[in-house]
Design a protein around this motif. Structure first.
Motif: not given
Length: 156
Positions: A8-14, A40-47, A81-82
């Motif tokens: 259950d993906q998101a850029t802050l909590k997955t 963009i940085e949050r996407m990178k960190l979560m990715s 995008q994420f």
């Protein structure tokens, strides 16, 4: 049956859950510091966190939730995008995946409710009833996605 990782993906909590042989093996949450305001940085960190999770759990198949519009075009765009970032990684490492609509997995789990918050509470209750677990809404959603996956995806 193989190992299925559900997100259950998101850029802050997955939220994530892992099913093996139709059984829930593990679940949890990946988090990015909410002080990080740059999307963009949050996407990178979560990715990176999702990549590490996949490497550590070695799933055979991945299921994640489709993005849904919730009255905010910017958020919808960012989540879409994420989702593309995740898909690219899965293409690169050659792991099969599918994307499930929220309405599909919720129907499979018989999750009712007119509003999003009511549905979240009902999903938490579903997980409590079925597994005896106290979980967050993100974990509950990933487990609900897993319930859909083990009952609908054949041949894995």
């Amino acid at each position: 049956m193989a190992k299925i990782l559900c997100l259950d993906q998101a850029t802050l909590k997955t939220g994530y859950s892992l099913f093996d042989d139709n059984k829930l093996i593990t679940f949890g949450i990946l988090e990015v510091d909410p002080a990080e305001k740059n999307i963009i940085e949050r996407m990178k960190l979560m990715s990176d966190k999702i990549t590490n999770l996949i490497e550590s759990l070695s799933p055979d198949f991945i299921v994640f939730e489709d993005t849904q519009f919730q009255n905010n075009y910017k958020t919808y765009q960012q989540l879409s995008q994420f989702q593309g970032v995740i898909m690219l990684y899965l293409f690169q490492i050659n792991i099969s995946f599918c994307i499930v609509k929220p309405t599909e997995w919720k129907a499979a789990c018989k999750i009712k409710g007119r509003k999003r918050e009511e549905q979240k509470l009902n999903t938490i209750a579903f997980v409590k009833d079925k597994y005896g677990l106290d979980v967050s809404s993100d974990e509950a959603d990933s487990i609900g996605i897993g319930e859909w996956a083990v009952n609908k995806i054949k041949g894995w």
